[in-house]
Design an enzyme around this catalytic site. Sequence first.
Site, PDB file in Angstrom:
ATOM      1  N   GLU A 281      15.744  -7.264  93.379  1.00 57.56           N
ATOM      2  CA  GLU A 281      15.239  -6.795  92.081  1.00 57.56           C
ATOM      3  C   GLU A 281      14.491  -7.868  91.307  1.00 57.56           C
ATOM      4  O   GLU A 281      14.694  -8.012  90.099  1.00 57.56           O
ATOM      5  CB  GLU A 281      16.416  -6.262  91.264  1.00 57.56           C
ATOM      6  CG  GLU A 281      17.503  -7.313  90.899  1.00 57.56           C
ATOM      7  CD  GLU A 281      18.618  -7.471  91.912  1.00 57.56           C
ATOM      8  OE1 GLU A 281      18.401  -7.154  93.095  1.00 57.56           O
ATOM      9  OE2 GLU A 281      19.710  -7.913  91.528  1.00 57.56           O
ATOM     10  N   HIS A 305      17.380   1.994  93.075  1.00 61.64           N
ATOM     11  CA  HIS A 305      18.371   0.927  92.893  1.00 61.64           C
ATOM     12  C   HIS A 305      17.716  -0.316  92.275  1.00 61.64           C
ATOM     13  O   HIS A 305      18.195  -0.850  91.271  1.00 61.64           O
ATOM     14  CB  HIS A 305      19.006   0.580  94.246  1.00 61.64           C
ATOM     15  CG  HIS A 305      20.053  -0.483  94.170  1.00 61.64           C
ATOM     16  ND1 HIS A 305      21.400  -0.184  94.069  1.00 61.64           N
ATOM     17  CD2 HIS A 305      19.974  -1.826  94.151  1.00 61.64           C
ATOM     18  CE1 HIS A 305      22.083  -1.318  93.999  1.00 61.64           C
ATOM     19  NE2 HIS A 305      21.239  -2.331  94.052  1.00 61.64           N
ATOM     20  N   GLU A 306      16.622  -0.764  92.875  1.00 63.73           N
ATOM     21  CA  GLU A 306      16.000  -2.000  92.378  1.00 63.73           C
ATOM     22  C   GLU A 306      15.439  -1.794  90.971  1.00 63.73           C
ATOM     23  O   GLU A 306      15.516  -2.686  90.123  1.00 63.73           O
ATOM     24  CB  GLU A 306      14.917  -2.489  93.346  1.00 63.73           C
ATOM     25  CG  GLU A 306      15.374  -2.684  94.795  1.00 63.73           C
ATOM     26  CD  GLU A 306      16.684  -3.436  94.974  1.00 63.73           C
ATOM     27  OE1 GLU A 306      17.014  -4.269  94.123  1.00 63.73           O
ATOM     28  OE2 GLU A 306      17.391  -3.162  95.966  1.00 63.73           O
ATOM     29  N   HIS A 309      18.091  -2.052  88.349  1.00 63.28           N
ATOM     30  CA  HIS A 309      18.435  -3.435  88.006  1.00 63.28           C
ATOM     31  C   HIS A 309      17.624  -3.947  86.807  1.00 63.28           C
ATOM     32  O   HIS A 309      18.019  -4.933  86.178  1.00 63.28           O
ATOM     33  CB  HIS A 309      18.185  -4.362  89.192  1.00 63.28           C
ATOM     34  CG  HIS A 309      19.356  -4.502  90.118  1.00 63.28           C
ATOM     35  ND1 HIS A 309      20.604  -4.884  89.686  1.00 63.28           N
ATOM     36  CD2 HIS A 309      19.466  -4.341  91.457  1.00 63.28           C
ATOM     37  CE1 HIS A 309      21.432  -4.940  90.731  1.00 63.28           C
ATOM     38  NE2 HIS A 309      20.771  -4.613  91.814  1.00 63.28           N
ATOM     39  N   GLU A 328      25.952  -4.910  90.237  1.00 64.98           N
ATOM     40  CA  GLU A 328      25.776  -3.963  91.339  1.00 64.98           C
ATOM     41  C   GLU A 328      26.466  -2.616  91.132  1.00 64.98           C
ATOM     42  O   GLU A 328      25.940  -1.590  91.535  1.00 64.98           O
ATOM     43  CB  GLU A 328      26.248  -4.613  92.652  1.00 64.98           C
ATOM     44  CG  GLU A 328      25.440  -5.849  93.037  1.00 64.98           C
ATOM     45  CD  GLU A 328      23.947  -5.594  93.185  1.00 64.98           C
ATOM     46  OE1 GLU A 328      23.530  -4.422  93.246  1.00 64.98           O
ATOM     47  OE2 GLU A 328      23.194  -6.588  93.216  1.00 64.98           O
ATOM     48  N   ASP A 383      27.405 -15.423  98.925  1.00 63.16           N
ATOM     49  CA  ASP A 383      26.710 -14.534  99.870  1.00 63.16           C
ATOM     50  C   ASP A 383      27.696 -13.798 100.776  1.00 63.16           C
ATOM     51  O   ASP A 383      27.430 -12.694 101.228  1.00 63.16           O
ATOM     52  CB  ASP A 383      25.760 -15.338 100.775  1.00 63.16           C
ATOM     53  CG  ASP A 383      24.506 -15.755 100.030  1.00 63.16           C
ATOM     54  OD1 ASP A 383      24.239 -15.194  98.951  1.00 63.16           O
ATOM     55  OD2 ASP A 383      23.807 -16.651 100.535  1.00 63.16           O
ATOM     56  N   TYR A 391      29.697  -2.688  94.610  1.00 63.46           N
ATOM     57  CA  TYR A 391      28.673  -1.635  94.492  1.00 63.46           C
ATOM     58  C   TYR A 391      29.321  -0.260  94.287  1.00 63.46           C
ATOM     59  O   TYR A 391      29.153   0.391  93.266  1.00 63.46           O
ATOM     60  CB  TYR A 391      27.812  -1.573  95.762  1.00 63.46           C
ATOM     61  CG  TYR A 391      26.882  -2.743  95.960  1.00 63.46           C
ATOM     62  CD1 TYR A 391      27.363  -4.004  96.328  1.00 63.46           C
ATOM     63  CD2 TYR A 391      25.507  -2.594  95.806  1.00 63.46           C
ATOM     64  CE1 TYR A 391      26.499  -5.072  96.540  1.00 63.46           C
ATOM     65  CE2 TYR A 391      24.636  -3.661  96.016  1.00 63.46           C
ATOM     66  CZ  TYR A 391      25.142  -4.897  96.379  1.00 63.46           C
ATOM     67  OH  TYR A 391      24.283  -5.946  96.577  1.00 63.46           O
TER      68      TYR A 391
HETATM   69 ZN   LIG Z   1      21.553  -4.340  93.731  1.00 61.75          ZN
END
Ligand SMILES: [Zn+2]
Length: 616
Positions: A281, A305-306, A309, A328, A383, A391
Amino acid sequence: MFEAGLLAIATIAAPAAVPRDVHSYAETDKVVVSAVALDLAVDFDRRELAGTAELALDWKDTGARVLVLDTRDLSIEAVDAIDAGGAAHATRFSLRKRDPILGAALEIRLDTPAPRVRVRYRTSPDASGLQWMTPAQTAGKQHPFMFSQSESIHARSWVPLQDTPSVRFTYTAHLAVPKDLRAIMSAPNDTRHPLDGDFRFAMEKPIPSYLLAIAVGDLAARATGPRSAVYAEPSVVEAAASEFADTEKMIATTERLYGPYRWDRYDILVLPPSFPFGGMENPCMTFATPTVIVGDRSLVSLVAHELAHSWSGNLVTNAAWKHMWLNEGFTTYVENRIVEAVYGKAQADEEFILAADELQGELDETPKPDQRLVPDFDGRDPDDAGSDFAYTKGAWLLRTLEASYGRDTFDAYLRGYFDHFAFQSITTDTMLAYLDENLIRKNPGHMTLADVKAWIEQPGVPREAVVPKSPRFEAIAGTRAEWLAGKRRADSLDAKSWNTQEWMYFLDGLPKKLSAAEVAELDAAYHLTGAANAEIARRWYLVAIRNDYKPAREAMAAYMTRIGRRYLVVPLYEALAKSQDGRAFAREVYAKAKPGYHPLTRASIEKALNPKKQHD
Ligand SMILES: [Zn+2]
């Protein structure tokens, strides 16, 4: 560790000291970077960025004389302190020992709390946040390509800065790039910019470091609306513009729900297939995988989704990575609302059910503490520590709140939340205090604060979680059962009318073991081996691996070599690694595919193929 949430509330009242983030060396209680000016040359031969980063400093502790920045594998050549008159003075600096997760702190010793410092540096060819691609690795095969992926803590591998989402800064950049190539950044971009090798950018809204982004390549642009365009390699740009033609409709829908879009333009950069994520995003310029370009717009929830954001994440930002559900979970909820408004409730419900089923499937494999919405990230690489819980469980909580309070009340609340915390970085405690005051206490008789805290602090998914129903999925489950019972042939399944999500549902719900005849019958009826749709192919190859269906291998190897998106290829490596023969095949594929993979994808696959090394 101190209670970050309480300090964050103080931050909102008067932007003072920022609580320290365990994933950054920055001493944000002493000094905060407020603006960054980059002047960089992009060198494809050496695979490096070289130049300067000038940081404007806001000293919270005027007695402090040390500025600590995050770096990873940067060569630091000089550091100047810039005084109020603009004069530069060479200053002392040292790099501390490199930590495998955090990189190396750059310690700059100053005589006075200087208003600015300028760092001259170059990046490593192996910078974890950059991918350098040869012409052969691009669609057009003529020009090299490079792009960044800064989330979670990779901005420090290409800019020395305070690499924590708790700090926000504006930025400018001047880039020197090879002529004929286009440079783009996470700032307003101009589709008509000449390809003269000289690009300038200005992001005037304060952003956290993980939203710094750059890409350089042979990029064409096509408008998709009054404030949106698609950038991609010339051979891809038409298909991309057609796939993403609903972008303006999505922006307008989200504005109706949650208030104005505050980032001016919303452009999409379609990257080569090695991009390790579905999308990123980056403000003004979403970076996206080409694997969602399937011709029927069935996977454009990625854009939803992006785009979402732009409110949840880029506007209201998690102050540390363990709070990533604030980015998320909220975004996954908003994404589903956009899909519902633009493509209908049936489609939105199908997408939610698929995600919820996937999450349920992960309950057994995920350690209980990691099923909480705010897991413990200390000492872990963010990460690796992120999961579907942030999410899907996060979105599920908001969906359950919506059901409890009613859509009108909840929508108004959420819009107020985005306005209230706009351009701030917050923790879960801050979010909860606002929720309690503005939703729960104002509307008694619905979910309580204790109910919400149970979602956040307990593992699993609470029993009151709201699950939608999908008549189409129920019909597919019925025919699937009939086929498995031998009452129907595969070619009579009515699958010709299934959309992508319905195929995903059908394949996800197959039993772990099928007979060799059943696998062959499905493949013969629907040519799933070699399927052009990457989501369907991913699920089919998992079926093929579980059932040792060798005819799929050649196409599977081609798929794994062409695509570097972690979500699509890593599960295939993991499934293959479960048998000796599969692991040998996976190693063979990896040896060929590795040069085209992003460093993040390589790291994930190497973990899958060498599981013992995982907890070194
Ligand atoms: Zn995301």
